[in-house]
Design a protein around this motif. Sequence first.
Motif, PDB file in Angstrom:
ATOM      1  N   ALA A  38       0.827  -1.202   0.000  1.00  7.19           N
ATOM      2  CA  ALA A  38       0.000   0.000   0.000  1.00  7.19           C
ATOM      3  C   ALA A  38       0.866   1.259   0.000  1.00  7.19           C
ATOM      4  O   ALA A  38       0.526   2.260  -0.645  1.00  7.19           O
ATOM      5  N   LYS A  39       1.980   1.196   0.683  1.00  7.75           N
ATOM      6  CA  LYS A  39       2.878   2.347   0.789  1.00  7.75           C
ATOM      7  C   LYS A  39       3.422   2.760  -0.579  1.00  7.75           C
ATOM      8  O   LYS A  39       3.572   3.952  -0.863  1.00  7.75           O
ATOM      9  N   TYR A  40       3.719   1.789  -1.436  1.00  4.35           N
ATOM     10  CA  TYR A  40       4.322   2.073  -2.736  1.00  4.35           C
ATOM     11  C   TYR A  40       3.348   1.947  -3.894  1.00  4.35           C
ATOM     12  O   TYR A  40       3.756   2.026  -5.057  1.00  4.35           O
ATOM     13  N   ALA A  41       2.072   1.780  -3.605  1.00  2.84           N
ATOM     14  CA  ALA A  41       1.076   1.594  -4.675  1.00  2.84           C
ATOM     15  C   ALA A  41       1.030   2.783  -5.623  1.00  2.84           C
ATOM     16  O   ALA A  41       0.826   2.618  -6.831  1.00  2.84           O
ATOM     17  N   LYS A  42       1.261   3.986  -5.109  1.00  6.41           N
ATOM     18  CA  LYS A  42       1.184   5.173  -5.965  1.00  6.41           C
ATOM     19  C   LYS A  42       2.285   5.200  -7.028  1.00  6.41           C
ATOM     20  O   LYS A  42       2.167   5.871  -8.035  1.00  6.41           O
ATOM     21  N   TYR A  43       3.368   4.457  -6.811  1.00  5.88           N
ATOM     22  CA  TYR A  43       4.467   4.416  -7.773  1.00  5.88           C
ATOM     23  C   TYR A  43       4.372   3.219  -8.719  1.00  5.88           C
ATOM     24  O   TYR A  43       5.100   3.146  -9.694  1.00  5.88           O
ATOM     25  N   ARG A  44       3.492   2.271  -8.398  1.00  8.26           N
ATOM     26  CA  ARG A  44       3.437   1.005  -9.123  1.00  8.26           C
ATOM     27  C   ARG A  44       3.121   1.206 -10.594  1.00  8.26           C
ATOM     28  O   ARG A  44       2.297   2.029 -10.967  1.00  8.26           O
ATOM     29  N   VAL A  45       3.775   0.409 -11.433  1.00 11.54           N
ATOM     30  CA  VAL A  45       3.581   0.463 -12.880  1.00 11.54           C
ATOM     31  C   VAL A  45       2.242  -0.189 -13.208  1.00 11.54           C
ATOM     32  O   VAL A  45       1.965  -1.306 -12.780  1.00 11.54           O
ATOM     33  N   GLU A  46       1.435   0.509 -13.975  1.00  9.61           N
ATOM     34  CA  GLU A  46       0.139  -0.026 -14.403  1.00  9.61           C
ATOM     35  C   GLU A  46       0.277  -0.573 -15.814  1.00  9.61           C
ATOM     36  O   GLU A  46       0.808   0.097 -16.697  1.00  9.61           O
ATOM     37  N   GLY A  47      -0.200  -1.760 -16.020  1.00  7.68           N
ATOM     38  CA  GLY A  47      -0.227  -2.303 -17.373  1.00  7.68           C
ATOM     39  C   GLY A  47       0.858  -3.318 -17.667  1.00  7.68           C
ATOM     40  O   GLY A  47       0.676  -4.507 -17.417  1.00  7.68           O
ATOM     41  N   PRO A  48       1.991  -2.864 -18.201  1.00  7.96           N
ATOM     42  CA  PRO A  48       2.985  -3.826 -18.693  1.00  7.96           C
ATOM     43  C   PRO A  48       3.646  -4.620 -17.567  1.00  7.96           C
ATOM     44  O   PRO A  48       3.807  -4.138 -16.451  1.00  7.96           O
ATOM     45  N   THR A  49       4.017  -5.837 -17.910  1.00 10.13           N
ATOM     46  CA  THR A  49       4.735  -6.686 -16.958  1.00 10.13           C
ATOM     47  C   THR A  49       6.208  -6.293 -16.951  1.00 10.13           C
ATOM     48  O   THR A  49       6.653  -5.486 -17.764  1.00 10.13           O
ATOM     49  N   VAL A  50       6.958  -6.893 -16.051  1.00 10.46           N
ATOM     50  CA  VAL A  50       8.393  -6.622 -15.969  1.00 10.46           C
ATOM     51  C   VAL A  50       9.077  -6.992 -17.278  1.00 10.46           C
ATOM     52  O   VAL A  50       9.940  -6.259 -17.770  1.00 10.46           O
ATOM     53  N   ARG A  51       8.684  -8.111 -17.877  1.00  5.21           N
ATOM     54  CA  ARG A  51       9.288  -8.531 -19.155  1.00  5.21           C
ATOM     55  C   ARG A  51       8.928  -7.584 -20.290  1.00  5.21           C
ATOM     56  O   ARG A  51       9.724  -7.364 -21.199  1.00  5.21           O
ATOM     57  N   ARG A  55      12.319  -1.263 -18.007  1.00  9.84           N
ATOM     58  CA  ARG A  55      12.797   0.081 -17.651  1.00  9.84           C
ATOM     59  C   ARG A  55      11.838   0.780 -16.698  1.00  9.84           C
ATOM     60  O   ARG A  55      12.252   1.375 -15.700  1.00  9.84           O
ATOM     61  N   ARG A  56      10.558   0.714 -16.997  1.00 14.77           N
ATOM     62  CA  ARG A  56       9.559   1.340 -16.114  1.00 14.77           C
ATOM     63  C   ARG A  56       9.559   0.685 -14.728  1.00 14.77           C
ATOM     64  O   ARG A  56       9.388   1.354 -13.719  1.00 14.77           O
ATOM     65  N   TRP A  57       9.759  -0.631 -14.688  1.00 20.16           N
ATOM     66  CA  TRP A  57       9.786  -1.326 -13.403  1.00 20.16           C
ATOM     67  C   TRP A  57      11.031  -0.969 -12.609  1.00 20.16           C
ATOM     68  O   TRP A  57      11.006  -0.911 -11.388  1.00 20.16           O
ATOM     69  N   TRP A  58      12.159  -0.737 -13.304  1.00 21.39           N
ATOM     70  CA  TRP A  58      13.362  -0.288 -12.604  1.00 21.39           C
ATOM     71  C   TRP A  58      13.120   1.089 -11.991  1.00 21.39           C
ATOM     72  O   TRP A  58      13.527   1.361 -10.860  1.00 21.39           O
ATOM     73  N   PHE A  59      12.456   1.976 -12.719  1.00 23.73           N
ATOM     74  CA  PHE A  59      12.139   3.291 -12.166  1.00 23.73           C
ATOM     75  C   PHE A  59      11.224   3.163 -10.947  1.00 23.73           C
ATOM     76  O   PHE A  59      11.366   3.903  -9.980  1.00 23.73           O
ATOM     77  N   PHE A  60      10.280   2.224 -11.013  1.00 21.63           N
ATOM     78  CA  PHE A  60       9.415   1.955  -9.858  1.00 21.63           C
ATOM     79  C   PHE A  60      10.254   1.553  -8.645  1.00 21.63           C
ATOM     80  O   PHE A  60      10.094   2.093  -7.549  1.00 21.63           O
TER      81      PHE A  60
END
Length: 112
Positions: A38-51, A55-60
């Motif tokens: 819940a603490k990091y939900a606001k930063y979570r990537v919506e849509g694409p998976t890590v694969r 890059r977006r997941w690394w930024f997350f």
Amino acid sequence: VVGVDHVEVSELRVVVTRPQYVGMLRLAERLVRQHTSAKYAKYRVEGPTVRQDPRRWWFFAIRCVLTELAELKAKASPEHRAALLEQDAQYRELHRRLHLSGTGAGGGGRRS
């Protein structure tokens, strides 16, 4: 008991079985995970998976770590900061002494 709104207990012993204890530990772990999620939900990537978009997941992940570091920095008391600065000064002095003593009387050697 009817009419009792306050009970004071100085000592209370509770006996739990091993499965109950394991269940309590699992519940505590789930609550910690839920709180962290819940603490990091606001930063979570919506849509694409890590694969699909690593890059977006690394930024997350980086945002989460930076948020954690900022919180730790904000929580540090002035006394704690002063102690860390003193420890750092002591380390630097010891390093300087060891570095100078490695060349004998401190003359002619490398200096940092």
